[in-house]
Motif scaffolding. Structure first.
Motif, PDB file in Angstrom:
ATOM      1  N   LYS A 139      -9.723  16.397  -0.460  1.00  0.00           N
ATOM      2  CA  LYS A 139     -11.186  16.416  -0.336  1.00  0.00           C
ATOM      3  C   LYS A 139     -11.842  17.225  -1.446  1.00  0.00           C
ATOM      4  O   LYS A 139     -12.987  16.949  -1.828  1.00  0.00           O
ATOM      5  N   GLY A 156     -15.636  10.400  -0.859  1.00  0.00           N
ATOM      6  CA  GLY A 156     -14.374   9.694  -1.056  1.00  0.00           C
ATOM      7  C   GLY A 156     -14.478   8.631  -2.128  1.00  0.00           C
ATOM      8  O   GLY A 156     -15.257   8.764  -3.081  1.00  0.00           O
ATOM      9  N   ASN A 203      -3.223   3.672   1.194  1.00  0.00           N
ATOM     10  CA  ASN A 203      -4.031   4.378   0.203  1.00  0.00           C
ATOM     11  C   ASN A 203      -4.154   5.852   0.585  1.00  0.00           C
ATOM     12  O   ASN A 203      -4.976   6.231   1.420  1.00  0.00           O
ATOM     13  N   GLU A 241      -7.342   8.299   0.688  1.00  0.00           N
ATOM     14  CA  GLU A 241      -8.199   8.378   1.858  1.00  0.00           C
ATOM     15  C   GLU A 241      -7.721   9.537   2.732  1.00  0.00           C
ATOM     16  O   GLU A 241      -6.538   9.574   3.105  1.00  0.00           O
ATOM     17  N   THR A 256      -5.861   8.546   6.022  1.00  0.00           N
ATOM     18  CA  THR A 256      -4.548   7.943   5.770  1.00  0.00           C
ATOM     19  C   THR A 256      -3.543   9.010   5.359  1.00  0.00           C
ATOM     20  O   THR A 256      -2.405   9.036   5.838  1.00  0.00           O
ATOM     21  N   SER A 285      -7.908   3.112   7.999  1.00  0.00           N
ATOM     22  CA  SER A 285      -7.962   2.900   6.557  1.00  0.00           C
ATOM     23  C   SER A 285      -8.932   1.798   6.138  1.00  0.00           C
ATOM     24  O   SER A 285      -8.648   0.612   6.305  1.00  0.00           O
ATOM     25  N   TRP A 331      -9.393   0.903   3.154  1.00  0.00           N
ATOM     26  CA  TRP A 331      -8.673   0.171   2.104  1.00  0.00           C
ATOM     27  C   TRP A 331      -7.878  -0.980   2.705  1.00  0.00           C
ATOM     28  O   TRP A 331      -7.958  -2.117   2.219  1.00  0.00           O
TER      29      TRP A 331
END
Length: 274
Positions: A34, A73, A146, A149, A152, A180, A182
């Motif tokens: 983050k 993100g 991914n 993230e 995840t 997710s 993604w």
């Protein structure tokens, strides 16, 4: 003298206790990730996808790409893919959809596709879709997990068994899809029942900065790519991440080169989902 020693001891303990939370925070991979979410910054990655079977291993797809971050993100991505073999054992869907190198730019939820099976009108080189796939047709054959993230990444380090800076374990596609974005946008259709039940094995290695450095996932080809891929054949995807915190700028293609698909979906799709 005793008072001096006692005072030094108290000061040392106090310093240690005060430093411990900071050290613990720095060692938290999710917090480390983050901290990378700064506008205009990002990370680069490479994927190598291999068909694993009894007769041996056949690498067949290579992808290179980058993620651009915002404060929350991933806000954009740029992924290029090319097939690296004409081996007859590679599933026909892969041979067809990745007959030419493919590139996908995604900004927000808008995708721009070029190459691969895409056929824009004369004079155009890109096709635009307002809510398209995040990595074109290569997405369904590339890395589906991914770790850029937070949710995840947290799932993998929670489920994985830790050895040093490496986490190894298993997770289902269904569990991943819930957390997710993604994976939910890797294709124009949602995961099927068989795909949701499929379980992948993962091995995630972090760098000394606690950021993802290398990810390997392995899963059955029969429940993911095609029913024609036997149970003894699996897909292995190795992803390496580099340049965390480097400047990444993903731009839309020139409007003059873009064919607008509108709200229509492509008439053809890759993989077992259409």
């Amino acid at each position: 003298m005793k008072r001096v020693i006692a005072g030094v001891a108290v000061a040392t303990v106090t310093t240690f206790v005060a430093a411990t939370p900071v050290q613990a925070a720095a060692a938290d991979p999710v917090k480390a990730l983050k901290s990378q979410f700064v506008a205009g910054k990002g990370v680069k990655f490479t994927d190598v996808v291999t068909l694993v079977e009894f007769a041996g291993n056949t690498p067949y797809l290579k992808r290179t790409g980058s993620f651009q971050f915002g404060r929350t993100g991933i806000v954009a991505s740029d992924v290029s893919a090319k097939r690296t073999t004409d081996d007859p054992g590679i599933p026909s869907g892969i041979v067809w959809s990745l007959g030419r190198p493919e590139r996908t730019i995604r900004i927000g939820t808008t995708s721009y596709y070029s190459g691969g099976p895409w056929a824009p009108s004369k004079g155009k080189t890109w096709i635009k879709h307002p809510n398209g796939m995040n990595a074109g047709f290569s997405g369904w054959y590339g890395q589906l997990v991914n770790v850029a993230e937070p949710a995840t990444l947290k799932a993998l380090i929670t489920k994985g068994k830790r050895t040093g800076r490496t986490y190894s374990g298993t997770i289902s596609f269904g569990a991943l899809e819930k957390i997710s974005p993604w994976l939910r946008n890797v294709s124009l259709n949602r995961l099927s029942g068989n795909s949701k039940a499929a379980v992948l094995r993962f091995r995630l290695t972090l760098g000394s900065d606690q950021l993802p450095q290398r990810l390997i996932t392995v899963y059955p080809g029969s429940t993911h790519v095609s029913a024609a891929v036997g149970e003894d054949r699996q897909l292995s995807v190795e992803t390496r991440y580099t340049g965390w915190g480097s400047r990444v700028t993903v731009k839309a293609p020139p409007a003059s080169k873009v064919d607008n698909m509108g709200k229509r979906e492509p008439t053809v799709r890759g993989g077992s989902r259409g």
